[in-house]
Design a protein around this motif. Structure first.
Motif, mmCIF file in Angstrom:
data_model
loop_
_atom_site.group_PDB
_atom_site.id
_atom_site.type_symbol
_atom_site.label_atom_id
_atom_site.label_comp_id
_atom_site.label_asym_id
_atom_site.label_seq_id
_atom_site.Cartn_x
_atom_site.Cartn_y
_atom_site.Cartn_z
ATOM 1 N N GLU A 22 50.622 77.827 -60.249
ATOM 2 C CA GLU A 22 52.005 78.301 -60.127
ATOM 3 C C GLU A 22 52.858 77.379 -59.252
ATOM 4 O OE1 GLU A 22 53.770 81.360 -61.147
ATOM 5 O OE2 GLU A 22 52.251 81.172 -62.701
ATOM 6 N N LYS A 23 52.301 76.916 -58.156
ATOM 7 C CA LYS A 23 53.084 76.152 -57.176
ATOM 8 C C LYS A 23 53.088 74.646 -57.430
ATOM 9 C CE LYS A 23 54.408 79.480 -54.332
ATOM 10 N NZ LYS A 23 55.823 79.731 -53.968
ATOM 11 N N GLN A 24 52.084 74.156 -58.164
ATOM 12 C CA GLN A 24 51.994 72.738 -58.516
ATOM 13 C C GLN A 24 52.198 71.807 -57.314
ATOM 14 O OE1 GLN A 24 51.266 71.125 -61.620
ATOM 15 N NE2 GLN A 24 50.504 73.205 -61.997
ATOM 16 N N PRO A 25 51.350 71.910 -56.304
ATOM 17 C CA PRO A 25 51.459 71.009 -55.149
ATOM 18 C C PRO A 25 50.968 69.599 -55.512
ATOM 19 C CG PRO A 25 49.490 72.332 -54.958
ATOM 20 C CD PRO A 25 50.216 72.849 -56.171
ATOM 21 N N ASP A 26 51.328 68.623 -54.687
ATOM 22 C CA ASP A 26 50.828 67.258 -54.875
ATOM 23 C C ASP A 26 49.425 67.128 -54.288
ATOM 24 O OD1 ASP A 26 53.326 66.076 -55.964
ATOM 25 O OD2 ASP A 26 54.105 66.642 -53.986
ATOM 26 N N ILE A 27 49.202 67.832 -53.177
ATOM 27 C CA ILE A 27 47.929 67.757 -52.461
ATOM 28 C C ILE A 27 47.475 69.166 -52.095
ATOM 29 C CG2 ILE A 27 46.748 66.889 -50.400
ATOM 30 C CD1 ILE A 27 48.871 64.649 -50.301
ATOM 31 N N VAL A 28 46.197 69.440 -52.324
ATOM 32 C CA VAL A 28 45.616 70.735 -51.945
ATOM 33 C C VAL A 28 44.601 70.512 -50.836
ATOM 34 C CG1 VAL A 28 44.206 72.695 -52.665
ATOM 35 C CG2 VAL A 28 45.939 71.775 -54.215
ATOM 36 N N GLU A 29 44.783 71.210 -49.740
ATOM 37 C CA GLU A 29 43.812 71.212 -48.647
ATOM 38 C C GLU A 29 42.948 72.458 -48.851
ATOM 39 O OE1 GLU A 29 43.728 68.715 -46.632
ATOM 40 O OE2 GLU A 29 45.705 67.787 -46.900
ATOM 41 N N LEU A 30 41.761 72.266 -49.410
ATOM 42 C CA LEU A 30 40.905 73.381 -49.812
ATOM 43 C C LEU A 30 39.939 73.713 -48.675
ATOM 44 C CD1 LEU A 30 40.335 75.225 -52.258
ATOM 45 C CD2 LEU A 30 38.607 73.572 -52.994
ATOM 46 N N ILE A 31 40.112 74.898 -48.111
ATOM 47 C CA ILE A 31 39.273 75.354 -46.996
ATOM 48 C C ILE A 31 38.179 76.253 -47.558
ATOM 49 C CG2 ILE A 31 39.288 76.384 -44.704
ATOM 50 C CD1 ILE A 31 41.236 74.011 -45.051
ATOM 51 N N TYR A 32 36.923 75.805 -47.426
ATOM 52 C CA TYR A 32 35.827 76.563 -48.009
ATOM 53 C C TYR A 32 34.701 76.755 -46.990
ATOM 54 C CZ TYR A 32 33.222 72.155 -48.488
ATOM 55 O OH TYR A 32 32.565 70.983 -48.227
ATOM 56 N N THR A 33 33.709 77.543 -47.374
ATOM 57 C CA THR A 33 32.572 77.815 -46.488
ATOM 58 C C THR A 33 31.282 77.400 -47.185
ATOM 59 O OG1 THR A 33 32.131 80.045 -47.323
ATOM 60 C CG2 THR A 33 33.827 79.825 -45.608
ATOM 61 N N LYS A 34 30.204 77.465 -46.466
ATOM 62 C CA LYS A 34 28.894 77.146 -47.044
ATOM 63 C C LYS A 34 28.605 78.042 -48.235
ATOM 64 C CE LYS A 34 23.962 76.885 -45.809
ATOM 65 N NZ LYS A 34 22.968 77.096 -44.728
ATOM 66 N N GLU A 35 29.037 79.295 -48.155
ATOM 67 C CA GLU A 35 28.766 80.267 -49.217
ATOM 68 C C GLU A 35 29.606 80.002 -50.465
ATOM 69 O OE1 GLU A 35 27.175 81.497 -45.569
ATOM 70 O OE2 GLU A 35 29.288 81.049 -45.998
ATOM 71 N N THR A 36 30.771 79.369 -50.318
ATOM 72 C CA THR A 36 31.659 79.164 -51.464
ATOM 73 C C THR A 36 31.714 77.709 -51.924
ATOM 74 O OG1 THR A 36 33.610 78.881 -50.035
ATOM 75 C CG2 THR A 36 33.094 81.115 -50.774
ATOM 76 N N ARG A 37 30.848 76.864 -51.384
ATOM 77 C CA ARG A 37 30.912 75.433 -51.679
ATOM 78 C C ARG A 37 30.673 75.124 -53.167
ATOM 79 N NH1 ARG A 37 25.968 76.596 -49.738
ATOM 80 N NH2 ARG A 37 24.126 75.548 -50.630
ATOM 81 N N LEU A 38 29.886 75.962 -53.839
ATOM 82 C CA LEU A 38 29.579 75.700 -55.245
ATOM 83 C C LEU A 38 30.803 75.852 -56.152
ATOM 84 C CD1 LEU A 38 26.074 77.429 -55.592
ATOM 85 C CD2 LEU A 38 26.591 75.005 -55.229
#
Length: 382
Positions: A22-38
């Motif tokens: 929806e927002k179509q950013p140029d850069i995404v800073e994706l914050i994840y955890t060990k549990e969601t890394r996959l």
């Protein structure tokens, strides 16, 4: 000036996808955890033209997460920032929101009704994008799947399915014949032909019926009635229960909200594309909501309920619904379990014992299903 989006990756991946789409950013800073890394690879693979910077965090390290967000923003202070607050743990959300509130930056949230809420403007807007079934499956981390469309079936095969329904309604003896064929198939040929569509010849003679199958020719004589059809799918349609799936698909294809419909969706395991992990009879896509349908022409079993539950959990998320559309009302204990799990039951059985308990929706005509779907979608949108 580039547009940065900080987004939190939690157990639900769809809000992350919607936010980027929806927002179509140029850069995404994706914050994840060990549990969601996959899930990181699955989300990145959907956006070829967007840069992803990934950051693994301890989901409960408030101070560490806050310092990371401050560093990202300060290092790119000339750029525009926005925060997708939908996913992640509450601690992750509080840490990010603390930074964005202090700096008066844009924050948004996507709810289960597919609405985007702007925290600064304090207003909702409806999502404008649509999501395909293919993308939904890929976001779950699965690349290999097969499916068919209603258009893959001929008019003759659809008419055959309608004839089967009429015969089952008229106490013609066809329902009893289903059981006889299944018994012989399981006893004599199931080990050799694990898939009923691979069976090229089969015959059975009972006191009231004769079945002769030599692909593509099928002939059934029972109680002074006759069914004949020339189709390679004819045996599976009648004796594999595919007739009910075809009729449900033909009906729901006409639903005003249906943008995409796939049948017999077979999703292979991530490690071995030759092994099937899940099978879904019918998947309806409204563009933003997904409805998974299990079609049961015979008696509902415990394993059917477990299957529906797993499918919604793995692929649908909170913006989806699972429905069991069955020819007969399930046992009381199975109705209760469906109610507990949030699985809707649509039953075609026209005469039933109301003392069975539990909640289910009955319909007297296939055309009534789409009216029931409208009511269901309205409930999902509440």
């Amino acid at each position: 000036m580039k547009k940065h989006q900080i987004t939190l990756l939690g157990g639900q991946i769809l809000p992350v996808y919607w936010g980027v789409l929806e927002k179509q950013p140029d850069i995404v800073e994706l914050i994840y955890t060990k549990e969601t890394r996959l899930s990181v690879g699955a989300i990145k693979s959907q956006f070829k033209g967007i840069i992803f910077n990934t950051h693994q965090v301890d989901p409960y390290d408030y101070k560490g997460i806050k310092e990371l967000i401050e560093e990202i923003v300060i290092s790119n202070e000339v750029n525009q920032f926005q925060l997708n607050l939908t996913s992640g743990t509450k601690v992750m959300a509080l840490a990010c929101q603390s930074v964005f509130k202090t700096l008066e930056l844009d924050v948004f949230y996507i709810d289960q009704n597919n609405r985007l809420f702007d925290l600064n403007k304090e207003e909702f807007t409806t999502l404008q994008s649509n999501l395909s079934i293919k993308t939904l499956i890929e976001l779950s981390g699965h690349q290999n799947y097969s499916a068919v469309k209603l258009s893959d079936f001929s008019k003759k095969e659809i008419e055959l399915s309608k004839r089967v329904l009429e015969f089952t309604r008229n106490n013609s003896g066809l329902t009893a014949l289903f059981g006889e064929v299944r018994k012989k198939y399981n006893k004599e040929v199931r080990n050799k032909f694990t898939k009923i569509e691979d069976l090229k010849s089969f015959s059975i003679k009972t006191s009231n019926a004769i079945v002769s199958w030599n692909s593509p020719s099928l002939k059934i004589i029972f109680n002074n009635s006759k069914i004949e059809c020339s189709s390679e799918k004819a045996f599976k349609i009648i004796f594999g229960g595919l007739w009910w799936e075809i009729l449900i698909a033909e009906t729901t294809q006409k639903w005003s909200k249906t943008k995409e419909l796939l049948m017999s969706v077979s999703i292979q395991t991530k490690k071995d594309s030759g092994l099937t992990k899940n099978e879904i009879d019918v998947v309806l896509n409204t563009g933003q909501n997904f409805i998974f349908i299990e079609c049961k022409s015979g008696n509902v079993l415990q394993e059917d309920i477990n299957k529906i539950r797993a499918v919604k959990s793995l692929y649908g998320g909170i913006g989806s619904k699972s429905i069991l559309i069955c020819r007969y009302v399930p046992r009381a204990d199975l109705i209760e379990k469906c109610n507990d799990l949030g699985i809707e039951i649509f039953s075609y059985e026209t005469s039933f014992n109301k003392n069975k308990g539990g909640k289910f929706t009955s319909f007297k005509s296939l055309d009534d299903i789409n009216k029931k779907l409208d009511l269901l979608l309205n409930k999902m949108d509440l």
